[in-house]
Design an enzyme around this catalytic site. Sequence first.
Site, PDB file in Angstrom:
ATOM      1  N   MET A  30       0.963  -1.162   0.027  1.00  0.00           N
ATOM      2  CA  MET A  30       0.112  -0.029  -0.002  1.00  0.00           C
ATOM      3  C   MET A  30       0.973   1.107  -0.016  1.00  0.00           C
ATOM      4  O   MET A  30       1.856   1.235   0.659  1.00  0.00           O
ATOM      5  CB  MET A  30      -0.810  -0.053   1.387  1.00  0.00           C
ATOM      6  CG  MET A  30      -1.620   1.162   1.344  1.00  0.00           C
ATOM      7  SD  MET A  30      -2.700   1.067   2.997  1.00  0.00           S
ATOM      8  CE  MET A  30      -1.661   1.076   4.280  1.00  0.00           C
ATOM      9  N   SER A 104       4.093  -6.397   2.136  1.00  0.00           N
ATOM     10  CA  SER A 104       2.714  -5.779   2.799  1.00  0.00           C
ATOM     11  C   SER A 104       1.511  -6.647   2.306  1.00  0.00           C
ATOM     12  O   SER A 104       1.473  -7.769   2.153  1.00  0.00           O
ATOM     13  CB  SER A 104       2.592  -4.379   2.908  1.00  0.00           C
ATOM     14  OG  SER A 104       1.712  -4.022   4.201  1.00  0.00           O
ATOM     15  N   GLN A 105       0.424  -5.834   1.738  1.00  0.00           N
ATOM     16  CA  GLN A 105      -0.744  -6.419   1.155  1.00  0.00           C
ATOM     17  C   GLN A 105      -0.584  -7.274  -0.138  1.00  0.00           C
ATOM     18  O   GLN A 105      -1.201  -7.927  -0.351  1.00  0.00           O
ATOM     19  CB  GLN A 105      -1.895  -5.332   0.939  1.00  0.00           C
ATOM     20  CG  GLN A 105      -1.708  -4.244  -0.095  1.00  0.00           C
ATOM     21  CD  GLN A 105      -2.474  -3.125  -0.374  1.00  0.00           C
ATOM     22  OE1 GLN A 105      -3.284  -2.870   0.824  1.00  0.00           O
ATOM     23  NE2 GLN A 105      -2.471  -2.622  -1.413  1.00  0.00           N
ATOM     24  N   ASP A 222       6.094  -4.134  14.435  1.00  0.00           N
ATOM     25  CA  ASP A 222       5.334  -3.352  13.578  1.00  0.00           C
ATOM     26  C   ASP A 222       4.326  -2.555  14.310  1.00  0.00           C
ATOM     27  O   ASP A 222       3.392  -2.632  15.196  1.00  0.00           O
ATOM     28  CB  ASP A 222       4.337  -4.736  12.710  1.00  0.00           C
ATOM     29  CG  ASP A 222       4.046  -4.186  11.792  1.00  0.00           C
ATOM     30  OD1 ASP A 222       3.358  -2.884  11.341  1.00  0.00           O
ATOM     31  OD2 ASP A 222       4.228  -4.958  10.545  1.00  0.00           O
ATOM     32  N   HIS A 278       7.402  -2.166  10.273  1.00  0.00           N
ATOM     33  CA  HIS A 278       6.824  -2.577   9.120  1.00  0.00           C
ATOM     34  C   HIS A 278       7.499  -2.506   8.072  1.00  0.00           C
ATOM     35  O   HIS A 278       7.940  -1.166   7.634  1.00  0.00           O
ATOM     36  CB  HIS A 278       5.356  -2.082   9.033  1.00  0.00           C
ATOM     37  CG  HIS A 278       4.803  -2.691   7.915  1.00  0.00           C
ATOM     38  ND1 HIS A 278       4.225  -4.156   7.963  1.00  0.00           N
ATOM     39  CD2 HIS A 278       4.298  -2.564   6.673  1.00  0.00           C
ATOM     40  CE1 HIS A 278       3.422  -4.330   7.191  1.00  0.00           C
ATOM     41  NE2 HIS A 278       3.617  -3.573   6.096  1.00  0.00           N
TER      42      HIS A 278
END
Length: 295
Positions: A30, A104-105, A222, A278
């Site tokens: 993202m 991530s996503q 995170d 993250h």
Amino acid sequence: MRAFLTVLLLAFASVQISEAVLPIVIWHGMGDSCCNPLSMGRIKKVFEESLPGVYVRSLMIGKSVSQDTENGFLMNVNDQITEVCQKLAQDTKLQGGYNSIGFSQGGQFLRAVVQRCPTPLMHNLVSVGGQHQGVYGLPKCPGANSTICDYVRKALDYGAYESFIQDHLVQAEYWQDPFHFEEYVQKSVFLADINNEKTFKQSYKDNLMKLSNFVMVKFLRDTMVQPKESEWFGFYAPGQDKEVINMTQTTVWKKDLLGLQEMQKSGKLHFLSSDTDHLQFTDEFFKDQLLPWFK
């Protein structure tokens, strides 16, 4: 006869090379894009320098880099998966199979690719901070566009499971509300489907189990993903948002909806951790812990 043997040897050598270093597919997270020289562009370069001759495809969703970034927030995830499946199927360099890495996503999106589009064959999937049980919170929204981030937060506050928001807001599509599990299963257009919680699809389970290795990286500090245990297929215990349960305590594991139990027994699941925030891994971590899965 000599000519035939020469051709045969060349073909054999070609196969050996392709088996030694499979092509690599990258899906960004993202707020990022396929080609940012400070992120995915740099990762692509590291792969190419470390694995001479390797073909690396960093996925761009849409027709431009700016559109790619916006689509990470505003394009229905199912449409993104369909677009990527078509691109992979049409890429002649991937037809012998490939390895993949999602950030991530991008991690759970590539898992959806495995489950829905088994051809060409994905061998290894490395998920770096992917939220495989979704999220319940968006404390930090990355990227340079604060307007989009503000819109995302307001939309999630308004109602993550409203049909318009589900269809048009990416982060809502992997939003799991532990206080309203049945609503999540009923109305989630993406996560509940790929986790086989909505309507069970045997093909999803069978296709995921075809992976040779499924590597999941969790970031121990995170501050973006809530809960961070989602990166290892854990989540909040039902009905609250304080106690966190691990993968083996979740419905996905207990009902064996995705074949994770068999994959664990077969040594296909691998859990790595980085003691950072993250995606803030070091070069050493990438080269020592992640790169070997692509050799």
